[in-house]
Design a protein around this motif. Structure first.
Motif, PDB file in Angstrom:
ATOM      1  N   ASP A  24       0.936  -1.211  -0.015  1.00 22.99           N
ATOM      2  CA  ASP A  24      -0.076  -0.228   0.170  1.00 22.99           C
ATOM      3  C   ASP A  24       0.803   1.185   0.002  1.00 22.99           C
ATOM      4  N   ILE A  84       2.294   1.793  -3.473  1.00 23.38           N
ATOM      5  CA  ILE A  84       1.273   1.976  -4.370  1.00 23.38           C
ATOM      6  C   ILE A  84       1.127   3.650  -4.406  1.00 23.38           C
ATOM      7  N   HIS A  90       3.929   5.389  -5.785  1.00 21.78           N
ATOM      8  CA  HIS A  90       3.739   5.661  -7.176  1.00 21.78           C
ATOM      9  C   HIS A  90       2.651   6.517  -8.049  1.00 21.78           C
ATOM     10  N   GLY A 136       0.695   3.081  -9.641  1.00 21.90           N
ATOM     11  CA  GLY A 136       0.804   2.185  -8.511  1.00 21.90           C
ATOM     12  C   GLY A 136      -0.627   1.188  -8.756  1.00 21.90           C
ATOM     13  N   VAL A 137      -1.612   1.870  -9.297  1.00 26.25           N
ATOM     14  CA  VAL A 137      -2.871   1.037  -9.409  1.00 26.25           C
ATOM     15  C   VAL A 137      -3.090   0.694 -10.792  1.00 26.25           C
ATOM     16  N   LEU A 154       2.531  -3.761  -8.857  1.00 26.93           N
ATOM     17  CA  LEU A 154       1.838  -3.672  -7.216  1.00 26.93           C
ATOM     18  C   LEU A 154       0.568  -3.920  -6.939  1.00 26.93           C
ATOM     19  N   ALA A 155      -0.194  -3.419  -8.080  1.00 28.83           N
ATOM     20  CA  ALA A 155      -1.714  -3.814  -7.940  1.00 28.83           C
ATOM     21  C   ALA A 155      -1.941  -5.354  -7.899  1.00 28.83           C
ATOM     22  N   TRP A 159      -1.083  -6.503  -4.702  1.00 28.30           N
ATOM     23  CA  TRP A 159      -2.136  -6.272  -3.702  1.00 28.30           C
ATOM     24  C   TRP A 159      -3.286  -7.253  -3.648  1.00 28.30           C
TER      25      TRP A 159
END
Length: 260
Positions: free
Chosen positions: A206, A209, A212, A216-217, A223-224, A227
């Motif tokens: 988190d 993200i 970024h 990030g998402v 990363l997404a 997660w």
């Protein structure tokens, strides 16, 4: 609760007949997965942990249907997680693993090492996320200087390192106990790390993200997807609440002669 298993496995002469529905069956989206280990009830009225049995079912057995593949937060795993339907699936009695009523015992023997493997992967994801966060904050400039020079960002990086290493040491301790005493002798530590490692992993991801921003998402970084996998870990092989209950139960009966 193993008693919630509802798929039936009924003896019929030299065969067993299986009826039921399963979902989140890992690996089944890959055609190379040619045999399923199916857990169902052979004795619904027996003792709670002797009701279940495990049996081998080849993929091409009549009555076995792969209904759909199930993405996780929109991500489809390479080998998949699928929904299966068993309708009068008939297999030879020799396909039974161990014996009738041994299903829960087999599951527990696998779940201990399986849970710690999940935790190892969680530590790896957290390390990768931290590395991405460090690189991003060193390269990204905002308000005239790199993000890494911002005090709040440095705090997030430091906390991530501290938490990852704490979780790693608990994983190592648990692995050592499994080596020495088996999964049963390490059951409290297995439960503890199964709660701690995914939480640490999620917290670090988190933060990465956030560092970024929009990237990030997106799918521009892993990363997404990290997660999504880490969040799922709080459910698979037993949800957090069950493991927390186990740790508390052990703590409440622990012998503490010095507390008198």
């Amino acid at each position: 609760d193993a008693r919630n298993i509802s798929t039936s496995i009924v003896r019929d002469g030299d065969d067993y007949v299986i009826n039921g529905r399963k979902w989140w069956i890992t690996g089944s989206a890959d055609e190379r997965c040619q045999v399923f280990i199916v857990m169902g009830k052979t004795d619904p009225d027996g003792p709670p942990h002797r009701q279940q049995s495990m049996i081998l079912v080849p993929r091409d057995t009549p009555g076995l249907e792969i209904v759909r593949h199930l993405p996780v937060f929109g991500y489809q795993d390479q080998h998949g997680h699928s929904e299966l339907r068993f309708t009068d699936v008939r297999v030879p009695a020799r396909n039974m693993l161990a014996g009738e009523g041994d299903g829960f015992m087999i599951a527990q023997a696998r779940l201990g090492p399986g849970r710690i493997h999940h935790c190892m992967r969680a530590i790896g994801m957290a390390e990768r996320a931290l590395a991405l966060m460090v690189r991003r904050t060193q390269d990204r400039v905002a308000f005239g200087r790199p993000l890494a020079e911002q005090g709040t960002v440095r705090e997030q990086i430091a906390l991530s390192r501290i938490e990852i290493d704490q979780a790693r040491l608990l994983v190592l301790k648990t692995a050592d106990l499994i080596d020495k005493y088996g999964a049963k002798g390490a059951r409290t530590e297995i439960a503890a790390i199964k709660v701690a490692a995914p939480k640490v992993c999620l917290d670090v991801i988190d933060r990465a993200i956030q560092a970024h921003g929009g990237a990030g998402v997106s799918d521009d970084t892993p990363l997404a997807e990290f997660w999504a996998h880490a969040r799922t870990l709080r459910i698979v092989d037993g949800p957090d609440a069950v493991h927390i209950r186990s740790v508390a139960k052990e703590e409440l009966v622990r012998d503490r002669p010095w507390s008198a």
